[in-house]
Design a protein around this motif. Structure first.
Motif, mmCIF file in Angstrom:
data_model
loop_
_atom_site.group_PDB
_atom_site.id
_atom_site.type_symbol
_atom_site.label_atom_id
_atom_site.label_comp_id
_atom_site.label_asym_id
_atom_site.label_seq_id
_atom_site.Cartn_x
_atom_site.Cartn_y
_atom_site.Cartn_z
ATOM 1 N N THR A 151 -26.924 -3.631 46.852
ATOM 2 C CA THR A 151 -26.572 -2.453 46.037
ATOM 3 C C THR A 151 -27.768 -1.420 46.124
ATOM 4 N N ASP A 152 -29.145 -1.792 46.044
ATOM 5 C CA ASP A 152 -29.955 -1.062 46.157
ATOM 6 C C ASP A 152 -30.005 -0.130 47.571
ATOM 7 N N ILE A 153 -29.725 -1.024 48.678
ATOM 8 C CA ILE A 153 -29.727 -0.541 50.044
ATOM 9 C C ILE A 153 -28.573 0.586 50.146
ATOM 10 N N VAL A 154 -27.426 0.165 49.660
ATOM 11 C CA VAL A 154 -26.296 1.085 49.644
ATOM 12 C C VAL A 154 -26.579 2.512 48.759
ATOM 13 N N HIS A 155 -27.265 2.298 47.807
ATOM 14 C CA HIS A 155 -27.595 3.268 47.056
ATOM 15 C C HIS A 155 -28.585 4.261 47.469
ATOM 16 N N VAL A 156 -29.586 3.750 48.233
ATOM 17 C CA VAL A 156 -30.580 4.467 49.195
ATOM 18 C C VAL A 156 -29.774 5.133 50.298
ATOM 19 N N LEU A 157 -29.078 4.625 51.126
ATOM 20 C CA LEU A 157 -28.430 5.170 52.078
ATOM 21 C C LEU A 157 -27.337 6.273 51.481
ATOM 22 N N SER A 185 -16.690 -3.284 47.905
ATOM 23 C CA SER A 185 -16.825 -2.465 46.379
ATOM 24 C C SER A 185 -16.639 -1.133 46.532
ATOM 25 N N GLU A 186 -16.471 -0.430 45.278
ATOM 26 C CA GLU A 186 -16.385 1.050 45.176
ATOM 27 C C GLU A 186 -17.497 1.889 45.645
ATOM 28 N N ASP A 187 -18.819 1.436 45.412
ATOM 29 C CA ASP A 187 -19.801 2.131 45.609
ATOM 30 C C ASP A 187 -19.916 2.011 47.405
ATOM 31 N N ARG A 188 -19.599 0.998 47.906
ATOM 32 C CA ARG A 188 -19.713 0.701 49.486
ATOM 33 C C ARG A 188 -18.392 1.779 49.953
ATOM 34 N N ALA A 189 -17.332 1.883 49.517
ATOM 35 C CA ALA A 189 -16.319 2.540 49.997
ATOM 36 C C ALA A 189 -16.792 4.116 49.713
ATOM 37 N N ASP A 190 -17.214 4.441 48.848
ATOM 38 C CA ASP A 190 -17.688 5.973 48.578
ATOM 39 C C ASP A 190 -18.906 6.236 49.788
ATOM 40 N N LEU A 191 -19.833 5.241 49.951
ATOM 41 C CA LEU A 191 -20.646 5.528 51.057
ATOM 42 C C LEU A 191 -19.816 5.839 52.241
ATOM 43 N N PHE A 192 -18.934 5.013 52.746
ATOM 44 C CA PHE A 192 -18.025 5.061 54.062
ATOM 45 C C PHE A 192 -17.614 6.344 53.945
#
Length: 1011
Positions: free
Chosen positions: A214-220, A258-265
């Motif tokens: 989750t932290d990694i996704v947030h930083v990216l 997850s939703e935050d990962r999909a948003d990152l994509f």
């Protein structure tokens, strides 16, 4: 010693390896130029090849070692690596070779290999015999191991625990703080990439990364958001893509789950796709030089990193779940109106498909459910106006065919093997017709190939996506491709479609935006194909009828220009007609069904277009009668009397001139004209037949006029209508039956009417004679009047005499007159009892105020007397005598047509009968009665008259039966006539009174004189 390689080593290490040349060996032999086309395209447009080198070669930063270009390459000092990584320039502008994860022995020939496999399929028909062991051989896809696929990539030894701790600590500090400079961002990303290399053998690393995803996704996410969308002056994007790819190869997916990962994509996809075009980026660099990077080189390497990141997601994707997610992200960009965005998306998907086709190892269940949409979208891109987009899409389509074959082999069970064999055989036959290297450039060939492998739901997706392509007004070539794809797919797929109403809805909505005549014709032909297949005919017609009437010009054009093969025309027109006919079974007190109005308007448009002419001639009887019945139902109605579906006219104002009746009339007119009934049409025009049809009280007169016109001018068509009406007369509601009966009765004038079985003619007319509706009684008598002309039918009609005689007492003048006319034809065949009963009834009609009634009744009475046999004369003597005076006096009627009177001998009872008429309402009859009294007194027996007295003649009241003589007064006073306002009557009355008094005063001349 390094740990043994376990399949989780670096996948993208070589993407950062500096080299002095670009390795692009070409495969010798057949197909080499085409086979390496995709790779050359990708390198030419999206890699750093042929881009001027940067100021100095850049080093690569990894976990304490230089990454090696090839397995077993020279090792370098890790500290030197770190120092190179911290420099101001970060491996951007070198002549780096970007290596996609494909078979290294076929780097330039991966596509060509697949082409050869397809050709193998063509050459080896036996491969179509499917078994569980050879399904994969059919597709020609290699099942090489995952390790072999990447044997060209770098392998490296383990990182020391101290280095792992330092990497984790540096990454942990970022989670607790923030990244300020580009250097810090790059350091974090490369540290994370280096740490990912230890995942195969270091449990601490695995635990750390999994607990901090989750932290990694947030930083990216934060790093990408900080990158500007309008320029490219940093390699941060590139490093983000590389980091995600490296983690993906270690089965740690930062873009799924997850939703935050999909948003990152979504964010990283947008960040690369929406960058300005390369030309714009170069111009920006000239305006705002960064001094550190070559923008064009940076863009190409960044895009290549993005493409490789996507490929890393599908290398191990047995359920195609990742492919589905990637396609959902790329879908809107593949349809972008901006050329450079569409090109980037297409190039990315082509590389993903190429990678997937080489490393496909499918397992059930498969979660990619958008194959039809994918195929259609890539096929549309094959016809893109931008050459680069079309070329990339063609490469992608080639790989997609192999993915599709493998997918279908996986999902087909043994029971469906015959279906797969048929599909493969069809594919083989098509590949024999078309050049493999060229058929992707032609949309209709793509549709032919893929159609065999798409199921009904995928076909629906294909069609809907193709229809969406019609909205691309900016690129007419896309509309053209969509039209060809659509018509080809529908033609080949035949009856395997689902959700046809939804397809029709989109087609009707798209018609208004299609300006190209050829494409417009293809779309209408698509509707024609659907409507001509019995499975869809009712569905398509039902949907087309759910549009506002009158139809707009687009729907009117569709109805008018339907292109249907001759055998299907009658079926289509019949089904449309049935939609209207079913509405005529509804109760007349309810609102008219909207389908009735819409179907009538549709018939009008079909007649105007005249594309279904043969069917129109064949169904003329049904069409004519149905439209006449619709006219009857529509009389006096407005659109407010129609059950219009809610929301149909939202935002539209209905004209008051639009009525159900106007649609029915114009459809009937066009029917007559299109079936060459010009003379019948002219007869209706000259005799105001259309006005009669529109009238509530005179509708049947219009029907009768048209029936007689048809009978006179086109006897053959009239006969067809008559035979049609035989089973229809007892169907539908009252209006349906009345219109049918009105037309049928007129056709009984035809000579062929005598051929009808009595159950369909005489018996049916008899039923109508007892009908509660007077109109049916009238029509029954009218039909009997026509049939009685045939001598062989008179005997059956004679059995109806009691019913006909009863109708003489009807109050409807038309019914009484028709009944008398029929009796005049039968009077010579009546027996004495029937004649006597009829004469009694006729006697009551002598004084009828309806001139035609009492004229014809007297005519029939006279004919009845002539028909009495000699032996029966005595039986009717009293009736004849009672009728003589009325007959004589009515002969003085102002109407010259009143029946002639009869001579009779003088009798006192005749005098009394004559006196009844002295108070008749009509002056000529009253005057004749008084005159006849005076003349009759000359022949009356004076003794008998004196015996009865003369007072009853002069001034006594005489009671008479009013119901027998409805035209007379209730009393008689001859003296009162002396004061009549008519002078002539006063004179005649005084003369008659003088003679009465004279008879009473004179002695009996025949009295004997006493001797």
């Amino acid at each position: 010693m390094p740990l043994p390689y376990r399949g989780r080593g670096s996948r993208l290490a070589s993407s950062r390896v500096a080299s002095t040349s670009v390795h692009s060996p070409r495969r010798a032999g057949r197909g080499a130029p085409w086979s390496s086309h995709a790779l050359r395209l990708t390198r030419r447009r999206h890699s750093s090849e042929q881009v001027p080198p940067g100021p100095e070669p850049q080093a690569d930063f990894r976990s304490g070692k230089w990454l090696q270009e090839h397995a077993g390459g020279d090792a370098r000092d890790s500290q030197q690596t770190a120092r190179a990584a911290m420099g101001s320039r970060h491996r951007i502008c070198s002549q780096e070779e970007v290596v996609i994860p494909c078979d290294p022995d076929n780097d330039s020939g991966s596509v060509d290999l697949q082409l050869s496999n397809l050709e193998d399929i063509k050459k080896d028909p036996s491969s179509l015999e499917l078994t569980d062991s050879d399904i994969f051989d059919i597709t020609g896809l290699s099942q090489e191991s995952f390790i072999d696929s990447f044997r060209h990539l770098t392998q490296q030894g383990p990182v020391s625990e101290a280095n792992v701790e330092r990497l984790i600590q540096s990454i942990q500090e970022v989670f607790n703080g923030e990244l300020q400079s580009e250097f810090e961002k790059l350091t974090f990303l490369r540290s994370l990439s280096s740490l990912s290399q230890t995942l195969p053998y270091d449990e601490t690393t695995e635990s750390f990364i999994h607990s901090h995803i989750t932290d990694i996704v947030h930083v990216l996410n934060m790093l990408i958001e900080e990158e500007p969308l309008h320029s490219l002056f940093s390699s941060v994007r590139q490093e983000v893509f590389i980091t995600i790819a490296n983690l993906s190869y270690q089965d740690i997916h930062l873009l799924f789950g997850s939703e935050d990962r999909a948003d990152l994509f979504s964010l990283i996809t947008k960040s690369i796709i929406t960058l300005p075009s390369v030309e714009t980026l170069i111009q920006l660099q000239e305006i705002m030089p960064s001094g550190s990077y070559n923008t064009e080189c940076l863009y190409r390497q960044t895009f290549q990193a993005f493409s490789e990141m996507l490929q890393s997601l599908v290398v191990k994707d047995p359920h195609l779940e990742n492919l589905d997610t990637i396609f959902k992200q790329m879908d809107p960009w593949l349809q972008s109106t901006k050329d450079h965005e569409r090109e980037r998306a297409t190039a990315s998907m082509a590389q993903v498909l190429k990678c997937l086709s080489r490393h496909l190892s499918l397992k059930l269940p498969l979660r990619f459910q958008r194959l039809g949409h994918f195929v259609a979208l890539m096929a549309l891109l094959c016809g893109d106006s931008v050459t680069e987009v079309a070329e990339e899409a063609a490469e992608g389509m080639h790989c997609l065919l192999h993915v599709t074959l493998r997918l279908k082999c996986t999902i087909y069970d043994k029971k469906n093997h015959p279906n797969l064999r048929r599909a493969m055989k069809k594919c083989q036959e098509l590949l024999e017709l078309y050049s493999i290297k060229q058929f992707y450039s032609c949309p209709f060939k793509i549709a032919q190939i893929f159609e065999a492998f798409l199921n009904s739901n995928e076909l629906f997706q294909f069609v809907m996506t193709t229809l969406d392509g019609l909205e691309n007004l900016k690129h007419p070539c896309t509309q053209k491709s969509a039209g060809e794809l659509l018509i080809t797919m529908v033609k080949n797929a035949e009856s395997r479609f689902e959700k046809v109403p939804e397809i029709m809805g989109v087609i009707c909505a798209r018609l208004s935006i299609i300006s190209q005549p050829r494409v417009r014709r293809q779309i209408i032909n698509t509707v024609s194909l659907f409507i001509s297949r019995p499975k869809y005919t009712d569905i398509v017609i039902g949907h087309l009828l759910c549009h506002p009437v009158p139809y707009d010009r687009h729907l009117a054009e569709l109805w008018r220009t339907l292109e249907v093969e001759l055998p299907s025309t009658t079926w289509i027109l019949w089904r449309l007609l049935r939609k209207l006919q079913k509405c005529h079974n509804e109760p007349t007190h309810e609102k008219m069904a909207y389908v009735a109005v819409a179907a009538t308007d549709a018939l009008y448009e079909v007649f105007v277009g005249n594309r279904l002419q043969a069917a129109t001639f064949r169904l003329f009887p049904q069409l004519l009668m149905t439209l006449l019945i619709q006219i009857h139902h529509s009389i006096g109605l407005t659109m407010s009397d129609v059950a219009v579906p809610s929301g149909l006219y939202t935002g539209q104002e209905m004209s008051s001139e639009v009525t159900p009746l106007c649609f029915a009339i114009q459809a009937t007119k066009s029917l007559l004209l299109r079936t060459l009934c010009w003379q019948e049409f002219n007869i209706m025009e000259k005799n105001k037949g259309w006005t009669l049809l529109e009238g509530k009280e005179c509708h049947l007169q219009g029907v009768s006029l048209l029936a007689n016109a048809l009978l006179e001018r086109n006897h053959l068509l009239a006969q067809k209508v008559m035979y049609l009406l035989v089973p229809l007369l007892n169907r539908g509601n009252d209006k349906h039956k009345l219109t049918s009966a009105g037309f049928f009765v007129e056709l009984l004038q035809s000579p062929v009417a005598r051929r009808l079985p009595s159950i369909y003619s005489i018996v049916r007319l008899k039923d109508w004679l007892h009908h509660g509706n007077r109109v049916f009684k009238f029509l029954a008598l009218r039909g009997l009047r026509y049939l009685i002309k045939h001598q062989d039918m008179r005997e059956d009609i004679r059995s109806l005499l009691p019913c006909i005689l009863d109708l003489l007492c009807e109050t409807d003048e038309k019914i009484v007159l028709l009944a008398i006319q029929i009796l005049l034809q039968l009077v010579g065949t009546m027996d004495f009892t029937t004649l006597t009963a009829m004469m009694k009834t006729l006697f009551t009609l002598f004084g009828d105020v309806r001139s035609d009634v009492h004229r014809l009744s007297m005519t029939l009475f006279g004919a009845s007397i002539k028909s009495v046999k000699y032996t029966d004369k005595k039986g009717v003597e009293n009736q004849v005598l009672d009728s003589l005076v009325p007959l004589l006096l009515y002969s003085q009627d102002e109407n010259d047509a009143v029946a002639e009177g009869k001579k009779c001998q003088g009798k006192v009872n005749l005098l009394a009968q004559t006196l009844m008429f002295s108070k008749n309402a009509k002056l000529p009859i009253r005057r004749a009665a008084v005159l006849f009294v005076g003349l009759l007194l000359k022949y009356v027996d004076c003794s008998e008259l004196r015996t009865k007295g003369t007072d009853w003649i002069e001034n006594e009241i005489i009671s008479i039966d009013l119901h027998l003589q409805p035209g007379f007064c209730g009393h008689l006073d001859l003296k009162a006539l002396l004061h009549d306002p008519e002078p002539s009557l006063c004179i005649i009355a005084s003369q008659a009174l003088f003679r009465v008094q004279k008879v009473g005063a004179e002695p009996d001349s025949r009295q004997s004189i006493p001797g």
